[in-house]
Motif scaffolding. Sequence first.
Motif, PDB file in Angstrom:
ATOM      1  N   VAL A   9       1.927   3.026  -5.444  1.00 32.83           N
ATOM      2  CA  VAL A   9       2.356   3.383  -4.092  1.00 32.83           C
ATOM      3  C   VAL A   9       1.932   2.242  -3.169  1.00 32.83           C
ATOM      4  O   VAL A   9       0.794   1.764  -3.240  1.00 32.83           O
ATOM      5  CB  VAL A   9       1.706   4.714  -3.638  1.00 32.83           C
ATOM      6  CG1 VAL A   9       2.103   5.033  -2.194  1.00 32.83           C
ATOM      7  CG2 VAL A   9       2.108   5.848  -4.575  1.00 32.83           C
ATOM      8  N   VAL A  10       2.868   1.809  -2.321  1.00 28.43           N
ATOM      9  CA  VAL A  10       2.586   0.710  -1.391  1.00 28.43           C
ATOM     10  C   VAL A  10       2.985   1.157   0.019  1.00 28.43           C
ATOM     11  O   VAL A  10       3.657   2.180   0.195  1.00 28.43           O
ATOM     12  CB  VAL A  10       3.376  -0.570  -1.779  1.00 28.43           C
ATOM     13  CG1 VAL A  10       2.949  -1.094  -3.140  1.00 28.43           C
ATOM     14  CG2 VAL A  10       4.889  -0.325  -1.742  1.00 28.43           C
ATOM     15  N   ASP A  11       2.570   0.385   1.012  1.00 30.34           N
ATOM     16  CA  ASP A  11       3.121   0.628   2.344  1.00 30.34           C
ATOM     17  C   ASP A  11       4.382  -0.222   2.483  1.00 30.34           C
ATOM     18  O   ASP A  11       4.754  -0.965   1.563  1.00 30.34           O
ATOM     19  CB  ASP A  11       2.088   0.380   3.442  1.00 30.34           C
ATOM     20  CG  ASP A  11       1.621  -1.065   3.549  1.00 30.34           C
ATOM     21  OD1 ASP A  11       2.336  -1.970   3.050  1.00 30.34           O
ATOM     22  OD2 ASP A  11       0.557  -1.303   4.130  1.00 30.34           O
ATOM     23  N   SER A  12       5.054  -0.138   3.618  1.00 31.86           N
ATOM     24  CA  SER A  12       6.339  -0.816   3.754  1.00 31.86           C
ATOM     25  C   SER A  12       6.204  -2.337   3.764  1.00 31.86           C
ATOM     26  O   SER A  12       7.200  -3.041   3.616  1.00 31.86           O
ATOM     27  CB  SER A  12       7.065  -0.341   5.011  1.00 31.86           C
ATOM     28  OG  SER A  12       6.286  -0.611   6.155  1.00 31.86           O
ATOM     29  N   THR A  13       4.984  -2.850   3.904  1.00 28.15           N
ATOM     30  CA  THR A  13       4.773  -4.305   3.843  1.00 28.15           C
ATOM     31  C   THR A  13       4.436  -4.771   2.434  1.00 28.15           C
ATOM     32  O   THR A  13       4.280  -5.959   2.184  1.00 28.15           O
ATOM     33  CB  THR A  13       3.634  -4.743   4.783  1.00 28.15           C
ATOM     34  OG1 THR A  13       2.377  -4.266   4.264  1.00 28.15           O
ATOM     35  CG2 THR A  13       3.841  -4.211   6.192  1.00 28.15           C
ATOM     36  N   GLY A  14       4.275  -3.815   1.494  1.00 26.73           N
ATOM     37  CA  GLY A  14       3.947  -4.164   0.115  1.00 26.73           C
ATOM     38  C   GLY A  14       2.475  -4.109  -0.217  1.00 26.73           C
ATOM     39  O   GLY A  14       2.072  -4.418  -1.341  1.00 26.73           O
ATOM     40  N   GLN A  15       1.662  -3.678   0.731  1.00 23.60           N
ATOM     41  CA  GLN A  15       0.227  -3.558   0.476  1.00 23.60           C
ATOM     42  C   GLN A  15      -0.017  -2.415  -0.507  1.00 23.60           C
ATOM     43  O   GLN A  15       0.371  -1.283  -0.255  1.00 23.60           O
ATOM     44  CB  GLN A  15      -0.502  -3.268   1.796  1.00 23.60           C
ATOM     45  CG  GLN A  15      -2.020  -3.271   1.710  1.00 23.60           C
ATOM     46  CD  GLN A  15      -2.594  -4.647   1.400  1.00 23.60           C
ATOM     47  OE1 GLN A  15      -2.028  -5.660   1.777  1.00 23.60           O
ATOM     48  NE2 GLN A  15      -3.710  -4.679   0.701  1.00 23.60           N
ATOM     49  N   PRO A  16      -0.649  -2.679  -1.683  1.00 24.75           N
ATOM     50  CA  PRO A  16      -0.879  -1.604  -2.648  1.00 24.75           C
ATOM     51  C   PRO A  16      -1.869  -0.567  -2.114  1.00 24.75           C
ATOM     52  O   PRO A  16      -2.865  -0.920  -1.488  1.00 24.75           O
ATOM     53  CB  PRO A  16      -1.442  -2.329  -3.878  1.00 24.75           C
ATOM     54  CG  PRO A  16      -1.771  -3.710  -3.467  1.00 24.75           C
ATOM     55  CD  PRO A  16      -1.106  -3.993  -2.161  1.00 24.75           C
ATOM     56  N   LEU A  17      -1.553   0.711  -2.370  1.00 29.69           N
ATOM     57  CA  LEU A  17      -2.402   1.799  -1.888  1.00 29.69           C
ATOM     58  C   LEU A  17      -3.089   2.519  -3.040  1.00 29.69           C
ATOM     59  O   LEU A  17      -4.305   2.518  -3.137  1.00 29.69           O
ATOM     60  CB  LEU A  17      -1.571   2.779  -1.051  1.00 29.69           C
ATOM     61  CG  LEU A  17      -0.893   2.185   0.195  1.00 29.69           C
ATOM     62  CD1 LEU A  17      -0.014   3.206   0.891  1.00 29.69           C
ATOM     63  CD2 LEU A  17      -1.939   1.623   1.166  1.00 29.69           C
ATOM     64  N   TYR A  18      -2.320   3.100  -3.948  1.00 32.48           N
ATOM     65  CA  TYR A  18      -2.895   3.823  -5.100  1.00 32.48           C
ATOM     66  C   TYR A  18      -1.784   4.096  -6.107  1.00 32.48           C
ATOM     67  O   TYR A  18      -0.603   4.169  -5.735  1.00 32.48           O
ATOM     68  CB  TYR A  18      -3.539   5.145  -4.648  1.00 32.48           C
ATOM     69  CG  TYR A  18      -2.596   6.062  -3.904  1.00 32.48           C
ATOM     70  CD1 TYR A  18      -1.793   6.987  -4.561  1.00 32.48           C
ATOM     71  CD2 TYR A  18      -2.502   5.987  -2.504  1.00 32.48           C
ATOM     72  CE1 TYR A  18      -0.920   7.812  -3.870  1.00 32.48           C
ATOM     73  CE2 TYR A  18      -1.624   6.814  -1.802  1.00 32.48           C
ATOM     74  CZ  TYR A  18      -0.843   7.727  -2.488  1.00 32.48           C
ATOM     75  OH  TYR A  18       0.028   8.533  -1.796  1.00 32.48           O
ATOM     76  N   PRO A  19      -2.129   4.254  -7.397  1.00 36.21           N
ATOM     77  CA  PRO A  19      -1.105   4.568  -8.393  1.00 36.21           C
ATOM     78  C   PRO A  19      -0.731   6.052  -8.359  1.00 36.21           C
ATOM     79  O   PRO A  19      -1.553   6.899  -8.003  1.00 36.21           O
ATOM     80  CB  PRO A  19      -1.772   4.195  -9.723  1.00 36.21           C
ATOM     81  CG  PRO A  19      -3.234   4.273  -9.459  1.00 36.21           C
ATOM     82  CD  PRO A  19      -3.443   4.009  -8.004  1.00 36.21           C
TER      83      PRO A  19
END
Length: 197
Positions: A9-19
């Motif tokens: 899961v990423v934010d709209s900028t592509g920053q990874p958040l969590y699987p």
Amino acid sequence: MSESEQLMVVDSTGQPLYPATRKKIHQEGLWHETFHCFVINHEEGHVILQQRAKQKKDFPGLIDITAAGHLLAGETPRDGIRELEEEIGLVRQFEQLFPLGVFLEELILGDLKDRERVHLFLTDESMPLERYVLQTEEVSRLIALPFSEFARLTDETAETFQTADQEIIHRDQFVPHPSAYFRRVNEGIQAYRVQQT
């Protein structure tokens, strides 16, 4: 790909958040990353598109990107190149792809809430359609759509399209990507063609 496989899961900028699982991501409409590659035949002047197999969970039997897939947690767009070989038997190095950047695509249809950061590419191949080796559980056939007809996908009033083999295809036979998506791909095709001259 299994519904239980882990995507990032990423934010709209592509920053990874969590699987999270693919199922959860599509149920909750979470941003994730995908690889899309359109194969064009610059010499013949057409875009090669796939018809999705009838047993596919999403959009069965509809016409779509030449090859595409989800990136698993920990993968980069370079890993997505496997989709070309798996789905249509086309072996490519990542450096042979023409990048079109990242496109933010949202498809909200019924229970499907698909929010993708699409890593979008083109590649050029002059091989005849019958020489491609299709992954039959994913792809039922390939079609060649002339560049001029593909460009008409950006016009939401255009209802029918003619393949290089004179087959008439209706808009509702295509996966419903937004017109801005087709515009980005069409602009990329034009840029690639200019580069080749």
